[in-house]
Scaffold this motif. Structure first.
Motif, PDB file in Angstrom:
ATOM      1  N   TRP A 248     -25.050  13.541  32.603  1.00  0.00           N
ATOM      2  CA  TRP A 248     -24.767  11.624  32.241  1.00  0.00           C
ATOM      3  C   TRP A 248     -25.047  11.368  33.398  1.00  0.00           C
ATOM      4  CZ3 TRP A 248     -21.021  15.673  33.450  1.00  0.00           C
ATOM      5  CH2 TRP A 248     -20.444  15.667  35.227  1.00  0.00           C
ATOM      6  N   LEU A 249     -25.458   9.797  32.549  1.00  0.00           N
ATOM      7  CA  LEU A 249     -25.404   9.047  34.059  1.00  0.00           C
ATOM      8  C   LEU A 249     -24.143   8.393  34.250  1.00  0.00           C
ATOM      9  CD1 LEU A 249     -27.831   7.273  35.231  1.00  0.00           C
ATOM     10  CD2 LEU A 249     -27.627   5.461  33.678  1.00  0.00           C
ATOM     11  N   ALA A 250     -23.261   8.811  35.631  1.00  0.00           N
ATOM     12  CA  ALA A 250     -22.074   8.098  36.001  1.00  0.00           C
ATOM     13  C   ALA A 250     -23.223   6.443  36.216  1.00  0.00           C
ATOM     14  CB  ALA A 250     -22.221   8.815  37.260  1.00  0.00           C
ATOM     15  N   HIS A 251     -22.020   5.458  36.120  1.00  0.00           N
ATOM     16  CA  HIS A 251     -22.754   4.187  36.302  1.00  0.00           C
ATOM     17  C   HIS A 251     -21.735   3.160  36.656  1.00  0.00           C
ATOM     18  CE1 HIS A 251     -21.301   2.860  32.446  1.00  0.00           C
ATOM     19  NE2 HIS A 251     -21.701   4.372  31.824  1.00  0.00           N
ATOM     20  N   THR A 252     -21.847   2.465  37.009  1.00  0.00           N
ATOM     21  CA  THR A 252     -20.421   0.311  36.850  1.00  0.00           C
ATOM     22  C   THR A 252     -20.876   0.305  35.907  1.00  0.00           C
ATOM     23  OG1 THR A 252     -22.873  -0.344  37.496  1.00  0.00           O
ATOM     24  CG2 THR A 252     -21.522   0.577  39.099  1.00  0.00           C
ATOM     25  N   ASN A 253     -19.925  -0.639  35.849  1.00  0.00           N
ATOM     26  CA  ASN A 253     -19.604  -1.311  34.404  1.00  0.00           C
ATOM     27  C   ASN A 253     -20.328  -2.581  34.271  1.00  0.00           C
ATOM     28  OD1 ASN A 253     -18.884  -3.562  36.945  1.00  0.00           O
ATOM     29  ND2 ASN A 253     -17.093  -3.506  36.252  1.00  0.00           N
TER      30      ASN A 253
END
Length: 169
Positions: free
Chosen positions: A99-104
């Motif tokens: 998965w892409l761990a991302h910011t808001n």
């Protein structure tokens, strides 16, 4: 038809990083009971392996684990299949399900639509059946402002629900 001029072109690697669960070894699995362990062959279906509740709790606490709403992506076999993680007790095969761990900066509903339409460049015309982290991180996405992403994501969720409802009738 391209993205509106107000949408910003970004690489996914500028928005986050590829994450995956810690490796589970065959001897840590059983054929029944415990927490479902999804491998690439069972991703999106029924699990045929399980891990203990203790291993699940320990690994979920100590190592990367998806957050509710994160979009899991198959990186082997049938490339690019997606599942939205809903918070269920389940564990996923390292490097094959990521998965892409991302910011808001990125709305998951909007991102799901992007992923479901994405044609992974390195795989076109190739017999290669692997989606590498670099492929994901280098992929370009046209981004509207966060509130617009949320509206677009919500619209598609509602459409998907409506389609599902009509298919059941």
């Amino acid at each position: 038809m391209g993205a509106p001029k107000t949408w910003e072109q970004r690489k996914l690697g500028e928005l986050g990083s590829v994450a995956m669960c810690k490796r589970i070894y065959k001897e840590q699995t059983t054929e029944a009971g415990g927490v479902p362990f999804f491998k690439i062959g069972t991703f999106g279906g029924e699990p045929d392996a399980f891990i203990s509740q203790e291993v699940f709790e320990e690994y979920r606490k100590l190592y990367p684990f998806p957050k509710i709403g994160d979009i899991l992506i198959s990186a082997a076999g049938t490339i690019g299949r997606t599942i939205v993680y809903q918070g269920e007790h389940a564990y996923y095969q390292d490097s094959n399900i990521v998965w892409l761990a991302h910011t808001n900066q990125l709305d998951n509903g909007f991102f799901l639509q992007y992923l479901n339409k994405q044609k992974w460049k390195s795989l076109e015309g190739s017999t290669l059946k692997r989606l590498y982290n670099k492929d994901i991180l280098d992929a370009l996405i046209a981004l509207p402002k966060p509130h617009e992403q949320a509206c677009i994501g919500s619209l598609f969720r509602n459409l998907d629900s409506l389609i599902t409802l009509h298919q059941r009738e």
